[in-house]
Design a protein around this motif. Structure first.
Motif, PDB file in Angstrom:
ATOM      1  N   LEU A  38       0.830  -1.208   0.000  1.00 52.37           N
ATOM      2  CA  LEU A  38       0.000   0.000   0.000  1.00 52.37           C
ATOM      3  C   LEU A  38       0.865   1.259   0.000  1.00 52.37           C
ATOM      4  CD1 LEU A  38      -2.840  -1.043   2.458  1.00 52.37           C
ATOM      5  CD2 LEU A  38      -3.057  -0.578   0.003  1.00 52.37           C
ATOM      6  N   TYR A  39       1.928   1.259   0.802  1.00 53.61           N
ATOM      7  CA  TYR A  39       2.822   2.425   0.821  1.00 53.61           C
ATOM      8  C   TYR A  39       3.537   2.604  -0.519  1.00 53.61           C
ATOM      9  CZ  TYR A  39       2.699   4.432   5.499  1.00 53.61           C
ATOM     10  OH  TYR A  39       2.327   5.115   6.616  1.00 53.61           O
ATOM     11  N   VAL A  40       3.877   1.525  -1.174  1.00 54.76           N
ATOM     12  CA  VAL A  40       4.533   1.626  -2.482  1.00 54.76           C
ATOM     13  C   VAL A  40       3.568   2.173  -3.528  1.00 54.76           C
ATOM     14  CG1 VAL A  40       5.528   0.271  -4.378  1.00 54.76           C
ATOM     15  CG2 VAL A  40       6.304  -0.111  -2.038  1.00 54.76           C
ATOM     16  N   THR A  41       2.314   1.727  -3.485  1.00 53.64           N
ATOM     17  CA  THR A  41       1.357   2.129  -4.515  1.00 53.64           C
ATOM     18  C   THR A  41       0.622   3.435  -4.195  1.00 53.64           C
ATOM     19  OG1 THR A  41      -0.356   0.716  -3.550  1.00 53.64           O
ATOM     20  CG2 THR A  41       0.975  -0.219  -5.326  1.00 53.64           C
ATOM     21  N   LEU A  42       0.455   3.763  -2.911  1.00 53.87           N
ATOM     22  CA  LEU A  42      -0.267   4.984  -2.512  1.00 53.87           C
ATOM     23  C   LEU A  42       0.568   5.837  -1.550  1.00 53.87           C
ATOM     24  CD1 LEU A  42      -3.682   3.243  -1.731  1.00 53.87           C
ATOM     25  CD2 LEU A  42      -3.141   4.571  -3.773  1.00 53.87           C
ATOM     26  N   PRO A  43       1.804   6.132  -1.912  1.00 58.97           N
ATOM     27  CA  PRO A  43       2.675   6.803  -0.940  1.00 58.97           C
ATOM     28  C   PRO A  43       2.177   8.175  -0.508  1.00 58.97           C
ATOM     29  CG  PRO A  43       3.643   6.904  -3.123  1.00 58.97           C
ATOM     30  CD  PRO A  43       2.450   5.980  -3.212  1.00 58.97           C
ATOM     31  N   ARG A  44       1.692   8.943  -1.427  1.00 61.10           N
ATOM     32  CA  ARG A  44       1.285  10.311  -1.098  1.00 61.10           C
ATOM     33  C   ARG A  44       0.139  10.318  -0.087  1.00 61.10           C
ATOM     34  NH1 ARG A  44       0.051  14.989  -5.517  1.00 61.10           N
ATOM     35  NH2 ARG A  44       0.030  16.733  -4.069  1.00 61.10           N
ATOM     36  N   LEU A  45      -0.861   9.490  -0.318  1.00 61.38           N
ATOM     37  CA  LEU A  45      -2.011   9.416   0.578  1.00 61.38           C
ATOM     38  C   LEU A  45      -1.592   8.996   1.981  1.00 61.38           C
ATOM     39  CD1 LEU A  45      -5.077   9.380   1.152  1.00 61.38           C
ATOM     40  CD2 LEU A  45      -5.053   6.994   0.382  1.00 61.38           C
ATOM     41  N   LEU A  46      -0.785   7.964   2.075  1.00 59.43           N
ATOM     42  CA  LEU A  46      -0.425   7.445   3.386  1.00 59.43           C
ATOM     43  C   LEU A  46       0.545   8.348   4.130  1.00 59.43           C
ATOM     44  CD1 LEU A  46      -0.286   3.689   2.436  1.00 59.43           C
ATOM     45  CD2 LEU A  46      -2.069   4.891   3.685  1.00 59.43           C
ATOM     46  N   VAL A  47       1.516   8.918   3.434  1.00 55.48           N
ATOM     47  CA  VAL A  47       2.448   9.827   4.107  1.00 55.48           C
ATOM     48  C   VAL A  47       1.740  11.114   4.509  1.00 55.48           C
ATOM     49  CG1 VAL A  47       4.586  11.144   3.888  1.00 55.48           C
ATOM     50  CG2 VAL A  47       4.487   8.807   3.045  1.00 55.48           C
ATOM     51  N   ARG A  48       0.819  11.566   3.678  1.00 53.80           N
ATOM     52  CA  ARG A  48       0.044  12.762   4.040  1.00 53.80           C
ATOM     53  C   ARG A  48      -0.776  12.495   5.302  1.00 53.80           C
ATOM     54  NH1 ARG A  48      -3.704  14.089  -0.369  1.00 53.80           N
ATOM     55  NH2 ARG A  48      -4.988  12.532   0.639  1.00 53.80           N
ATOM     56  N   ARG A  71       6.699  15.402  -3.284  1.00 51.90           N
ATOM     57  CA  ARG A  71       8.070  14.939  -3.047  1.00 51.90           C
ATOM     58  C   ARG A  71       8.148  13.903  -1.932  1.00 51.90           C
ATOM     59  NH1 ARG A  71      10.808  20.731  -2.610  1.00 51.90           N
ATOM     60  NH2 ARG A  71       8.839  21.019  -1.528  1.00 51.90           N
ATOM     61  N   VAL A  72       7.091  13.793  -1.118  1.00 49.70           N
ATOM     62  CA  VAL A  72       7.113  12.790  -0.052  1.00 49.70           C
ATOM     63  C   VAL A  72       6.849  11.383  -0.584  1.00 49.70           C
ATOM     64  CG1 VAL A  72       6.420  14.460   1.710  1.00 49.70           C
ATOM     65  CG2 VAL A  72       4.687  13.040   0.610  1.00 49.70           C
ATOM     66  N   ASN A  73       6.532  11.274  -1.869  1.00 47.67           N
ATOM     67  CA  ASN A  73       6.321   9.950  -2.456  1.00 47.67           C
ATOM     68  C   ASN A  73       7.532   9.044  -2.257  1.00 47.67           C
ATOM     69  OD1 ASN A  73       3.848  10.871  -3.286  1.00 47.67           O
ATOM     70  ND2 ASN A  73       4.368  10.970  -5.443  1.00 47.67           N
ATOM     71  N   ALA A  74       8.717   9.595  -2.343  1.00 46.60           N
ATOM     72  CA  ALA A  74       9.932   8.794  -2.157  1.00 46.60           C
ATOM     73  C   ALA A  74       9.979   8.216  -0.743  1.00 46.60           C
ATOM     74  CB  ALA A  74      11.171   9.635  -2.431  1.00 46.60           C
ATOM     75  N   LEU A  75       9.619   9.018   0.239  1.00 47.17           N
ATOM     76  CA  LEU A  75       9.583   8.539   1.628  1.00 47.17           C
ATOM     77  C   LEU A  75       8.574   7.403   1.775  1.00 47.17           C
ATOM     78  CD1 LEU A  75      10.229   8.757   4.669  1.00 47.17           C
ATOM     79  CD2 LEU A  75       8.470  10.535   4.796  1.00 47.17           C
ATOM     80  N   GLY A  76       7.386   7.597   1.233  1.00 46.81           N
ATOM     81  CA  GLY A  76       6.360   6.563   1.316  1.00 46.81           C
ATOM     82  C   GLY A  76       6.780   5.271   0.647  1.00 46.81           C
TER      83      GLY A  76
END
Length: 101
Positions: free
Chosen positions: A19-29, A38-43
């Protein structure tokens, strides 16, 4: 409700990682409140870590080799995430702080 077995814990970690790989922006937000692509890389990094830990544990279980180290590594990474979250707790979205932690 499925039993909380080591196999199910490993699969759950893999699902969370995927889920974090496919929806990084949503989960990190949700975690940080940051609305920045830019937080997609972190997610994705968090997701890859969780996928690797879950996959390693599941492989060890399937091969009947010791999986304890994989689960210990997962606990350590979760503890590091909790400490990182506590360090910025007051800056996190007010309504989601406790859920995130």
């Amino acid at each position: 409700m499925p039993a909380l077995t080591p196999k199910n814990v490993a699969i759950g970690r893999m699902v969370a990682g995927a889920l974090y790989v496919t929806l990084p922006r949503l989960l990190v937000r949700t975690w940080t409140g940051i609305e920045d692509p830019r937080v997609n890389a972190l997610g994705r990094a968090i997701g890859a870590r969780d996928l690797a830990l879950g996959f390693g544990a599941l492989l060890a279980l399937r091969r009947a080799t010791p999986a304890r180290g994989w689960f210990e590594a997962a606990v350590l990474t979760d503890a590091a995430d909790a400490v990182a979250t506590i360090l910025v707790f007051r800056q996190l979205p007010r309504l989601r702080r406790w859920l995130i932690l």
